[in-house]
Design an enzyme around this catalytic site. Structure first.
Site, PDB file in Angstrom:
ATOM      1  N   SER A 366      -4.663   5.350   2.793  1.00  0.00           N
ATOM      2  CA  SER A 366      -3.527   4.445   2.782  1.00  0.00           C
ATOM      3  C   SER A 366      -3.818   3.402   1.725  1.00  0.00           C
ATOM      4  CB  SER A 366      -3.371   3.786   4.153  1.00  0.00           C
ATOM      5  OG  SER A 366      -2.398   2.777   4.066  1.00  0.00           O
ATOM      6  N   ARG A 367      -2.970   3.358   0.675  1.00  0.00           N
ATOM      7  CA  ARG A 367      -3.308   2.510  -0.463  1.00  0.00           C
ATOM      8  C   ARG A 367      -2.975   1.042  -0.238  1.00  0.00           C
ATOM      9  NH1 ARG A 367      -2.986   7.357  -3.915  1.00  0.00           N
ATOM     10  NH2 ARG A 367      -0.765   7.620  -3.685  1.00  0.00           N
ATOM     11  N   VAL A 368      -2.028   0.738   0.620  1.00  0.00           N
ATOM     12  CA  VAL A 368      -1.672  -0.674   0.788  1.00  0.00           C
ATOM     13  C   VAL A 368      -1.802  -1.170   2.224  1.00  0.00           C
ATOM     14  CG1 VAL A 368      -0.122  -0.708  -1.184  1.00  0.00           C
ATOM     15  CG2 VAL A 368       0.789  -0.158   1.051  1.00  0.00           C
TER      16      VAL A 368
END
Lengths: 513, 177
Positions: A366-368
């Site tokens: 999950s990048r953010v």
């Protein structure tokens, strides 16, 4: 019910008839050159707009998709029965739109916003175009509030924030939809409106999803946009945009947090490919048209967290992609992976080895979402990912030999317990405090002396025990999301106490083994 | 209309423009086309790709010489040379549309339930002429009993609907709301 006298009704009708304006209306018309496969070619209508709705003689509308030099390529939104060569086509001066608003909540509708649940018409005058420009940079804000899926593995290691786009990807029958449905069920009491968009699915699947949601009381805050496999590809193509328009209304006007699930975008791409090929657009890679990337990027860009100036609100998107034989490098999967803010990768092998949800932690990211994760969970889950990675490496290595030193042995035992902890049954979401208690016990190596098969029961009982004995600690986590030293002390104490109590009746069994 | 038709029609139009022969060009071409269509053997002969084009041209000359203008005979010959004879009718139609545009002639299709008398026709013509600032209005009459009454005008892509049928339809919609 107010009783109306018959003459009252007729007088109203008479007024209407008398007041009815007798004017000739001027319309723009074109003629059908060719019709078939849900596509009509139209001659005339020189001023027709791109994506404009056109009205056919049989009452069916269509969407102008190709504006060519001599003709218009138009996809039909209904049956082509009654349309023939030379039929008249009228302009409507409108682009495709769907009814929106809170009245839709709890309903099952088709991509045109028409009800499918047999519970009467949808009374709203509010409509919204299905295609709408995504909010720009200024209108947005970075994610700061978590969207709890209720699934331990996701909330701890792949956290999702409100306004994020997290892809759920995996082969068929790996539990992709289950994750989305669990997430919807977990939004109860969270003030999140959920929209489930079914694209090209079996009608029976959709019916069972509606049933599950109803049984868990999740239909009270959900909308289902359904396009089944037997629907025309046009409707399947429109479904996610229609769902998104409904979500946008709730976000822009209601300032609500919305969760939208697109299940699934592979079938959406296939439906679009069908339309594009019939419209004679040139095929590209895997016969998809050239703008298949834009097809999904413009849809997923509409997911956003609105700035405070605009009143807040968010759309969190959970697109689903079905891969074939785990092939992540096919055209559509790579496209959507690159568009979204991370992916949850599900694997068949894990699923059949009993690890459910079958999330491959190594390939999921999950990048953010990390920015929005509950601080207490974030802290306690920090070593989880690395521990699991080390475990996997060791587990492969350990298969070859039996003589292992003590620390290695411990790492393997711990890894087994961690994996067992991450197993979770369907429709049983965990709250933040439950997740915290379980994670705390697991990562602090409190499970080492518990047999793997008993781990889930242990975790369950532990949660009940702590909630019962230390409500103050639970309340702290729930309200602040932070772990105060005092709460930590209470939790540690509680776990010790629980293990001691548990040891008494189980003691005999263990020594017998 | 395809590109082929437009290209041939456009060149024909330029030819007609020089001497303002739009009307005769159309009339004579239409006549030629009718003659060809009526005579099945002639038609299949002209369309046959195996027949030598010089033979076809001889036939064209024999049939049409003196009956239609030399330019048009030349035009038919060009079509034969280029193997485009099958496009004759669409080209004529396209020529007509282009010529009407050039001369600012408005084509109006009047659909009515009952025959329209001369007075009404003149009125329709006058109104259309003023509204669209056309130099001339050409009216095509059509009858359709299902309209019940009133008239419907079709001008290019625009339809002006003043029929009883559409008014009833509109009334039904208003009452249902």
């Amino acid at each position: 019910m107010i009783h109306l006298k018959p003459e009252e009704i007729s007088s109203i009708i008479r007024q209407q008839i008398e007041g009815y304006e007798i004017t000739a209306k001027s319309e723009e018309i074109g003629h059908v050159l060719q019709v078939g496969d849900g596509i009509a070619r139209i001659y005339g209508l020189k001023d027709c707009m791109y994506n404009e709705l056109l009205l056919f003689e049989n009452g069916v509308s269509g969407m102008a998709m190709n504006l060519e030099e001599d003709s218009i390529g138009c996809v039909l939104l209904g049956t082509d029965e009654g349309i023939s060569e030379g039929s008249e086509v009228k302009r409507t001066y409108q682009t495709a739109s769907v009814p929106v608003g809170e009245v839709l909540i709890g309903r099952v509708v088709n991509p045109l916003g028409e009800p499918l649940d047999g519970r009467g018409e949808i009374r709203t005058n509010k409509r919204r175009p299905v295609e709408f420009l995504a909010p720009g940079v200024i209108d947005r804000k970075s994610v700061n509030k978590p969207l709890q899926t209720g699934i331990l593995a996701i909330d701890s290691m792949i956290p999702i924030g409100r306004g994020q786009r997290e892809l759920i990807i995996g082969d068929r029958q790996t539990g992709k939809t289950a994750i989305a449905i669990d997430t919807i069920i977990n939004q109860k009491g969270e003030d999140v409106i959920c929209i489930y968009v079914a694209i090209g699915q079996k009608a029976s699947n959709i019916a069972s999803i509606v049933d599950v949601l109803e049984r868990h009381g999740a239909m009270d805050y959900s909308i289902i946009v359904s396009s089944t496999a037997s629907d025309m590809s046009t409707l399947q193509y429109l479904a996610p945009y229609a769902g998104c328009a409904m979500a946008e209304d709730l976000m822009y006007d209601g300032h609500k947090d919305v969760l939208i699930v697109y299940d699934d975008l592979s079938k959406h791409a296939v439906a679009y490919r069908e339309m594009a090929l019939l419209l004679r657009r040139p095929p590209g890679r895997e016969a998809y048209p050239g703008d298949v990337f834009y097809l999904h990027s413009r849809l997923l860009e509409r997911a956003a967290k609105l700035s405070d100036e605009l009143g807040g609100g968010s759309i969190t998107a959970l697109p689903i992609i079905e891969t074939l034989a785990g092939d992540l490098s096919a055209y559509i999967p790579t496209n959507v992976i690159s568009i979204t803010d991370g992916q949850i990768y599900l694997e068949t092998e894990l699923f059949f080895s009993g690890q459910r949800p079958a999330i491959n932690i190594g390939l999921s990211v999950s990048r953010v979402g990390g920015a929005a994760q509950v601080p207490a969970i974030k802290k306690v889950a920090a070593p989880l990912r690395i521990n699991l990675a080390q475990y996997r490496e060791l587990a492969i290595f350990a298969q070859f030999g039996s003589d292992l030193d003590k620390s290695t042995q411990e790492m393997l035992t711990q890894g087994d317990r961690l994996l067992a902890t991450l197993k979770q049954a369907q429709y049983s979401p965990l709250s933040i405090e439950e997740q915290f208690i379980i994670l705390y016990a697991a990562t602090r190596k409190c499970l080492l002396d518990i047999p793997v098969k008993d781990v889930s029961q242990f975790n369950k009982d532990l949660c009940i025990f702590i909630k019962d004995k230390y409500p103050e600690m639970v309340e702290t986590i729930k309200s602040t999301g932070e772990l105060t030293p005092r709460a930590r002390e209470m939790l540690r104490q509680g776990i010790d106490e629980f293990k001691k109590r548990r040891a008494i009746p189980l003691g005999d069994d263990l020594s017998a083994e | 209309m395809s590109l082929v038709e437009r290209r041939y029609a456009a060149s024909l139009l330029e030819l007609a423009e020089d001497r303002d022969l739009y009307e005769p060009f159309y009339r004579e071409l239409k006549m030629a086309s009718n003659i060809i269509h009526k005579n099945e053997r002639l038609e299949s002969f002209l369309l046959d790709l195996q027949v030598d084009s010089s033979k076809k041209k001889k036939v064209i000359f024999a049939v049409f010489n003196g009956n239609i203008m030399q330019e048009l005979i030349n035009f038919l010959n060009v079509l034969i040379d280029k193997n485009r004879f099958e496009y004759l009718d669409p080209i004529i139609e396209e020529f007509r549309i282009m010529a009407d545009q050039k001369q600012n002639i408005l084509n109006v299709t009047v659909v009515s339930a009952f025959p329209i008398d001369e007075l009404q026709l003149q009125e329709i013509k006058r109104k259309c002429k003023n509204k669209y600032m056309a130099s001339k209005v050409r009216v095509h009459l059509q009858e359709d009993k299902s309209l019940l009454g009133g008239i419907k005008l079709k001008i290019g892509d625009t339809m002006i609907d003043g029929t009883v049928k559409s008014r009833l339809e509109e009334l039904r919609k208003t009452l249902l709301q």
